[in-house]
Design an enzyme around this catalytic site. Structure first.
Site, PDB file in Angstrom:
ATOM      1  N   SER A 198       5.551  47.408  23.828  1.00  0.00           N
ATOM      2  CA  SER A 198       4.689  46.263  24.119  1.00  0.00           C
ATOM      3  C   SER A 198       3.711  46.621  25.225  1.00  0.00           C
ATOM      4  O   SER A 198       3.704  47.741  25.732  1.00  0.00           O
ATOM      5  CB  SER A 198       5.540  45.054  24.548  1.00  0.00           C
ATOM      6  OG  SER A 198       6.176  45.325  25.794  1.00  0.00           O
ATOM      7  N   LYS A 199       2.901  45.645  25.602  1.00  0.00           N
ATOM      8  CA  LYS A 199       1.865  45.856  26.618  1.00  0.00           C
ATOM      9  C   LYS A 199       2.453  46.348  27.933  1.00  0.00           C
ATOM     10  O   LYS A 199       1.772  47.049  28.689  1.00  0.00           O
ATOM     11  CB  LYS A 199       1.102  44.553  26.858  1.00  0.00           C
ATOM     12  CG  LYS A 199       0.208  44.119  25.706  1.00  0.00           C
ATOM     13  CD  LYS A 199      -1.035  44.974  25.634  1.00  0.00           C
ATOM     14  CE  LYS A 199      -1.991  44.439  24.554  1.00  0.00           C
ATOM     15  NZ  LYS A 199      -3.185  45.295  24.436  1.00  0.00           N
ATOM     16  N   ARG A 200       3.674  45.963  28.225  1.00  0.00           N
ATOM     17  CA  ARG A 200       4.240  46.369  29.511  1.00  0.00           C
ATOM     18  C   ARG A 200       4.442  47.882  29.580  1.00  0.00           C
ATOM     19  O   ARG A 200       4.585  48.453  30.661  1.00  0.00           O
ATOM     20  CB  ARG A 200       5.580  45.656  29.764  1.00  0.00           C
ATOM     21  CG  ARG A 200       6.737  46.126  28.902  1.00  0.00           C
ATOM     22  CD  ARG A 200       8.046  45.463  29.305  1.00  0.00           C
ATOM     23  NE  ARG A 200       9.150  45.902  28.480  1.00  0.00           N
ATOM     24  CZ  ARG A 200       9.485  45.351  27.331  1.00  0.00           C
ATOM     25  NH1 ARG A 200       8.779  44.336  26.865  1.00  0.00           N
ATOM     26  NH2 ARG A 200      10.511  45.807  26.626  1.00  0.00           N
TER      27      ARG A 200
END
Length: 503
Positions: free
Chosen positions: A264-266
């Site tokens: 994910s974006k993290r």
């Protein structure tokens, strides 16, 4: 059998890099088998449709080198409002390749399923369906349609009144999902919902549309993420209800982040555009994605492959069952390898857009500036992991800088006075040096350091700060040559003035 595979993105946003990895597997399999790779746009989700996304998807695939043999034609792309449609129009014998252009086909299949006794009309209101779901949750039952309209006479609901068409799922037995990677996966029919096939607005649900498209486009292998397995029996039941041959299913493992959780974006970039904007070269990203969940053989240590080598060695049935871990460190390493493999001229072309975006180089770039940049390329080529990094590495050589503070100009274990003397001696040397080239600089600078009783690193560090304003910069003598004598002397004068004022 001619292999036909597809990538079918929905224009509701940019494809996740995990989906792009699956597209790479599809493309490699098609090329390995001498088959076709088809691009289909699944735009029936009108509530989440984002105009302009189709162009982004196509541009990203082209950048990565995933060319398609069949796909939307000119009129289809123009209908989607896509600019430069001619550049991306391909067409093919099984079009249209945009789902919103195929609505009549979906309706005809849904109606045929009713005639076959495999589907039925349902006019349950949203309010009633909500009540059913609420009651099922309260009773801790599986939330699904209660088949209220399933037993009604065929003419009980008029085709002209608002309604949906639902699949009549068998109430007993099992539906088997045969998968080349996972093996056979069995699902109890009693737990499969009587899914909606055609919505009241005439648009199909995803399950109907994808089956109809895959059948009439003669897709032979469906290669996709294994998160689709739970919904696959719904599609197989449609194939069976229509008496159609079921394609070969190949569910590949998902892509997780370095921490083992869903990517994910993290974790960092997750779309092709983000990777491109960060300066990854497409050859490296393609190589990396191809090896994400697949390996060419037991004990194989080679990790850098040409596109042709990957096509030759790719084996869909050697794909791992376990989730793949996306390592940005490994991708950075691989990207650096590809950057170092480029000729200086080709690397210059890759770096130009990043310099121009940062406002360091005009667009178009004048020939005189190109010549200067070409001298810069070998200074940074060994140091870059991503193309974007060239901006910070070379900013000090492409724009004016402020003289560094006095404390930065004092060498290690040196007094301000000793550092000032050293700067002045360096200026005098460089003012007379001929030619003003890296090869002519190092030896006399080292001799000067000895005369001053300094280590070469002490002297070079002072000069680096004075001329670049940075502790870490491209190789010193190459940087001096790129800047040119006049600018180097100007920066040395400014640094001397700052240091002298502090004493």
């Amino acid at each position: 059998m001619t292999v036909r595979v597809r990538m079918a993105p929905s224009p509701t946003g940019e494809p996740h890099i995990g989906n792009v990895r699956t597209a790479v597997f599809n493309w490699l399999f098609a090329r390995k088998m001498g088959g076709q790779f088809i691009l289909r746009i699944e735009d029936t989700d009108r509530t989440r449709y984002q105009p302009g996304t189709v162009a982004i998807i196509m541009d990203g695939l082209r950048w990565l080198g995933l060319d398609w043999d069949e796909g939307p034609g000119l009129e289809e792309l123009q209908h989607l409002g896509m600019e430069d449609a001619e550049e991306y129009a391909v067409g093919g014998p099984f079009g249209p390749y945009v789902q919103s252009e195929r609505l009549t086909m979906y309706k005809e299949v849904a109606e045929e399923l009713i005639e076959r006794g495999q589907a039925y009309r349902c006019n349950c209101t949203p309010e009633r369906l909500a009540q059913v779901r609420e009651r099922q949750r309260a009773q801790k039952q599986k939330v699904m349609y209660d088949r209220h309209c399933r037993g009604l006479p065929p003419d009980a609901i008029s085709p002209d009144e608002p309604h949906v068409i639902r699949l009549k799922v068998p109430l007993e037995g099992q539906t088997i999902v045969p998968d080349t990677i996972k093996g056979d996966v069995a699902f109890e029919n009693a737990g499969i919902d009587d899914q909606v096939l055609l919505k009241s607005d005439g648009f199909p649900t995803y399950h109907l549309a994808v089956v109809v498209d895959d059948h009439f486009m003669e897709i032979t292998h469906i290669i996709r993420g294994d998160d689709w397995i739970p919904s696959t029996p719904k599609r197989i039941l449609i194939y069976q209800a229509m008496g159609w041959e079921v394609p070969v299913y190949c569910h590949v493992p998902l892509v997780n982040g370095p921490d083992g959780r869903k990517l994910s974006k993290r974790h960092g970039a997750t779309s092709i555009t983000e990777f491109r904007d960060q300066g990854y070269v497409p050859e490296a990203l393609f190589n990396f994605l191809a090896l994400l969940g697949w390996s060419p053989g037991e004990g194989e240590e080679q990790e850098i492959f040409s596109r042709e080598e990957l096509i030759e060695r790719f084996d869909l049935f050697r794909v791992n069952r376990a989730p793949a871990a996306f390592s940005y460190d490994k991708l950075d390493w691989m990207d650096g390898v590809y950057i170092r493999s480029l000729s200086e001229e080709k690397l210059l072309e890759r770096l130009l857009p990043f310099w121009q975006k940062a406002g360091l180089v005009p667009d178009p770039c004048p020939e005189e500036m190109r010549a200067k940049l070409l001298r810069l390329v070998p200074l940074v080529q060994e140091r870059l992991k991503r193309l974007e990094e060239v901006v910070e590495w070379t900013r000090c050589l492409l724009q004016e800088i402020e003289p560094p503070p006095a404390e930065r100009l004092v060498g290690k274990k040196m007094t301000p006075e000793e550092s000032l003397l050293a700067l002045r001696r360096v200026r005098g040397l460089l003012a007379e040096l001929e030619p003003f080239e890296p090869e002519a600089m190092e030896a006399p600078m080292r001799v000067l350091a000895e005369e001053l009783g300094l280590k070469a690193g002490q002297l070079f560090g002072i000069v680096r700060w004075a001329v670049t304003g940075q502790e870490v910069a491209p190789p010193l003598f190459g940087s001096l040559a790129v800047l040119g004598r006049e600018q180097v002397l100007t920066r040395l004068d400014a640094a001397e003035a700052v240091l002298a004022a502090s004493i």
